[in-house]
Design an enzyme around this catalytic site. Structure first.
Site, PDB file in Angstrom:
ATOM      1  N   SER A  38      13.557  41.014  52.911  1.00 28.91           N
ATOM      2  CA  SER A  38      12.528  41.386  53.884  1.00 28.91           C
ATOM      3  C   SER A  38      13.005  42.282  55.029  1.00 28.91           C
ATOM      4  O   SER A  38      12.249  43.170  55.448  1.00 28.91           O
ATOM      5  CB  SER A  38      11.873  40.128  54.460  1.00 28.91           C
ATOM      6  N   THR A  83      10.503  30.883  54.302  1.00 28.25           N
ATOM      7  CA  THR A  83      10.736  30.903  52.861  1.00 28.25           C
ATOM      8  C   THR A  83      11.402  29.599  52.415  1.00 28.25           C
ATOM      9  O   THR A  83      11.490  28.644  53.196  1.00 28.25           O
ATOM     10  CB  THR A  83      11.515  32.178  52.452  1.00 28.25           C
ATOM     11  N   LYS A  87       8.561  26.112  53.198  1.00 28.62           N
ATOM     12  CA  LYS A  87       7.152  26.534  53.224  1.00 28.62           C
ATOM     13  C   LYS A  87       6.161  25.368  53.345  1.00 28.62           C
ATOM     14  O   LYS A  87       5.087  25.532  53.915  1.00 28.62           O
ATOM     15  CB  LYS A  87       6.813  27.312  51.953  1.00 28.62           C
ATOM     16  N   ASP A 123       0.944  35.282  50.475  1.00 30.36           N
ATOM     17  CA  ASP A 123       1.421  35.595  49.115  1.00 30.36           C
ATOM     18  C   ASP A 123       0.291  36.043  48.191  1.00 30.36           C
ATOM     19  O   ASP A 123       0.404  37.054  47.490  1.00 30.36           O
ATOM     20  CB  ASP A 123       2.108  34.376  48.495  1.00 30.36           C
ATOM     21  N   GLY A 147       1.535  29.986  33.854  1.00 35.01           N
ATOM     22  CA  GLY A 147       2.378  29.246  34.789  1.00 35.01           C
ATOM     23  C   GLY A 147       1.533  28.611  35.877  1.00 35.01           C
ATOM     24  O   GLY A 147       0.415  29.059  36.156  1.00 35.01           O
ATOM     25  N   ALA A 148       2.081  27.538  36.456  1.00 31.43           N
ATOM     26  CA  ALA A 148       1.310  26.773  37.452  1.00 31.43           C
ATOM     27  C   ALA A 148       2.202  26.260  38.574  1.00 31.43           C
ATOM     28  O   ALA A 148       2.023  25.155  39.070  1.00 31.43           O
ATOM     29  CB  ALA A 148       0.581  25.613  36.761  1.00 31.43           C
ATOM     30  N   GLY A 150       4.159  27.196  42.536  1.00 30.94           N
ATOM     31  CA  GLY A 150       3.642  27.563  43.854  1.00 30.94           C
ATOM     32  C   GLY A 150       3.061  28.967  43.888  1.00 30.94           C
ATOM     33  O   GLY A 150       2.006  29.205  44.488  1.00 30.94           O
ATOM     34  N   GLY A 267       6.268  43.489  39.640  1.00 23.63           N
ATOM     35  CA  GLY A 267       6.195  42.419  40.641  1.00 23.63           C
ATOM     36  C   GLY A 267       6.560  42.757  42.076  1.00 23.63           C
ATOM     37  O   GLY A 267       6.243  41.992  42.986  1.00 23.63           O
TER      38      GLY A 267
HETATM   39  P1  ATR Z   1       7.303  28.929  41.759  1.00 23.09           P
HETATM   40  O1  ATR Z   1       7.022  27.935  42.846  1.00 23.09           O
HETATM   41  O2  ATR Z   1       8.283  29.997  42.158  1.00 23.09           O
HETATM   42  O3  ATR Z   1       6.052  29.507  41.197  1.00 23.09           O
HETATM   43  P2  ATR Z   1       7.952  26.736  39.973  1.00 23.09           P
HETATM   44  O4  ATR Z   1       7.152  25.824  40.833  1.00 23.09           O
HETATM   45  O5  ATR Z   1       9.339  26.331  39.635  1.00 23.09           O
HETATM   46  O6  ATR Z   1       8.072  28.186  40.591  1.00 23.09           O
HETATM   47  O7  ATR Z   1       7.120  27.002  38.631  1.00 23.09           O
HETATM   48  C1  ATR Z   1       7.690  27.601  37.541  1.00 23.09           C
HETATM   49  C2  ATR Z   1       6.630  27.803  36.452  1.00 23.09           C
HETATM   50  O8  ATR Z   1       7.305  28.343  35.302  1.00 23.09           O
HETATM   51  C3  ATR Z   1       5.947  26.531  35.985  1.00 23.09           C
HETATM   52  O9  ATR Z   1       4.632  26.854  35.597  1.00 23.09           O
HETATM   53  C4  ATR Z   1       6.783  26.133  34.760  1.00 23.09           C
HETATM   54  O10 ATR Z   1       6.106  25.341  33.815  1.00 23.09           O
HETATM   55  P3  ATR Z   1       6.103  23.709  33.954  1.00 23.09           P
HETATM   56  O11 ATR Z   1       5.154  23.413  35.094  1.00 23.09           O
HETATM   57  O12 ATR Z   1       5.593  23.227  32.659  1.00 23.09           O
HETATM   58  O13 ATR Z   1       7.520  23.309  34.257  1.00 23.09           O
HETATM   59  C5  ATR Z   1       7.055  27.494  34.173  1.00 23.09           C
HETATM   60  N1  ATR Z   1       8.201  27.509  33.291  1.00 23.09           N
HETATM   61  C6  ATR Z   1       9.505  27.576  33.648  1.00 23.09           C
HETATM   62  N2  ATR Z   1      10.286  27.586  32.539  1.00 23.09           N
HETATM   63  C7  ATR Z   1       9.442  27.530  31.462  1.00 23.09           C
HETATM   64  C8  ATR Z   1       9.635  27.517  30.043  1.00 23.09           C
HETATM   65  N3  ATR Z   1      10.858  27.580  29.495  1.00 23.09           N
HETATM   66  N4  ATR Z   1       8.534  27.476  29.253  1.00 23.09           N
HETATM   67  C9  ATR Z   1       7.294  27.429  29.784  1.00 23.09           C
HETATM   68  N5  ATR Z   1       7.051  27.431  31.115  1.00 23.09           N
HETATM   69  C10 ATR Z   1       8.105  27.487  31.950  1.00 23.09           C
END
Ligand code: ATR
Length: 303
Positions: A38, A83, A87, A123, A147-148, A150, A267
């Site tokens: 940043s 960060t 957070k 964000d 993905g799900a 933060g 990104g």
């Molecule tokens: P951030 O907060 O940066 O978004 P996070 O909370 O660690 O990161 O989330 C990582 C995401 O990547 C999650 O959706 C995770 O899926 P799970 O909730 O099932 O763990 C996904 N992810 C990471 N490695 C993965 C893998 N090998 N296959 C599928 N999904 C993956």
């Protein structure tokens, strides 16, 4: 007296930052913080805007977060970014949390409004701006998030606010996708599906999506040689494919999407524009978005 210091402000090594009694201070609280991208972005923006401001990284340990936030008031900082890992916890130390940050459950920007600290989350809006600046509108679009975590929650919230007709969250752990769908379903039609090529409900969502956002860490350096989380052939050729991973800039998801002929968005824009929106909250001035993005790209290349 005005003291002029010369420093290496990221990629722009020729920038001079005059520090005076008028200099206003912002920065970022993190642990660790040494890797932050940043400062060069914000320094480039202040230079462009002719503002006598400075952006400083502060290494704040979790046990001292409250004192650090009190220090924002005590020392009259204009605000800070927040960060990892602060957070979520920082929310209890500010005076007010805006509605979007409350829904997301995380604050990445604090604004010091005459001693009153207000927490925001920029964000998701940074993500939306990165799409808009590439010419992609979310209005009445079907959006699929892969993905799900933060980041996905922040993006889901902003996408729903930007007029998407439907937000589908696909995740390996479907319960986490359901939590996001529940959190945003007052803003848009939202649903959770398993992230699996074996599931018809996922295949159908992939086929219907106008915009697909890769929100997992898959493809991030040093695992950049891995294939995308799912083959891009599942998506329409006119679907916009977005990856929030920016190291490397061209992930396997982006590379395969480009090869398929899909419009793609990389990104680094989300990172640059969450910073641009924070700067706007602090200064009340429009951010020089392109200057910030170019400073970020230069910094990423230099590393
Ligand atoms: P951030 O907060 O940066 O978004 P996070 O909370 O660690 O990161 O989330 C990582 C995401 O990547 C999650 O959706 C995770 O899926 P799970 O909730 O099932 O763990 C996904 N992810 C990471 N490695 C993965 C893998 N090998 N296959 C599928 N999904 C993956």
């Amino acid at each position: 007296m005005t003291v002029t210091i010369t420093g290496e402000y990221g990629a722009n090594k020729n920038s001079l930052m005059p520090i005076s009694g008028e200099t206003r201070v912002v920065g970022v609280f993190g642990d660790p913080v040494a890797h932050t991208l940043s400062p060069p972005m914000h320094q480039a923006a202040f230079k462009e805007l002719g503002l006598n401001w400075v952006y400083v990284p502060f290494h704040v340990r979790p046990t001292q977060l409250k004192q650090a936030v009190d220090g924002v008031r005590a020392m009259g900082l204009q605000g800070v970014n927040v960060t990892v890992p602060h957070k979520v916890h920082v929310m209890r130390y500010v005076d007010e949390v805006d509605e979007e940050a409350r829904l997301i459950g995380a604050v990445n920007t604090i604004v010091n409004d005459d001693g009153r600290l207000i927490g925001y989350n920029t964000d998701g809006r940074g993500f939306v701006r990165s799409l808009e600046l590439e010419g992609f509108d979310l209005h009445e679009k079907k959006v699929l998030l892969l993905g799900a975590g933060g980041a996905a929650l922040a993006i889901a919230s902003a996408v729903a606010r930007s007029g998407a007709t439907e937000v589908t969250i696909a995740n390996r752990t479907v319960e986490k996708a359901q939590q996001i769908a529940t959190a945003i379903n007052q803003l848009s039609v939202a649903r959770a599906v398993p992230l699996s090529e074996e599931e018809t409900v996922f295949i159908d969502a992939a086929n219907e999506a106008d915009i697909v956002v890769q929100c997992t860490s898959i493809g991030m350096y040093p695992n950049h040689d891995r294939p995308p989380i799912v083959p891009v052939q599942l998506f329409r050729k006119d679907a916009v494919l977005v990856d929030i991973v920016y190291t490397p800039r061209e992930t396997s998801f982006i590379r395969d999407g480009r090869a398929r002929g899909c419009p793609v968005v990389t990104g680094e824009g989300m990172l640059a524009f969450q910073g641009a929106i924070a700067l706007e909250l602090w200064t009340g001035t429009n951010a020089p978005e392109d200057v910030m993005l170019q400073a970020l790209i230069a910094e990423l290349k230099a590393r």
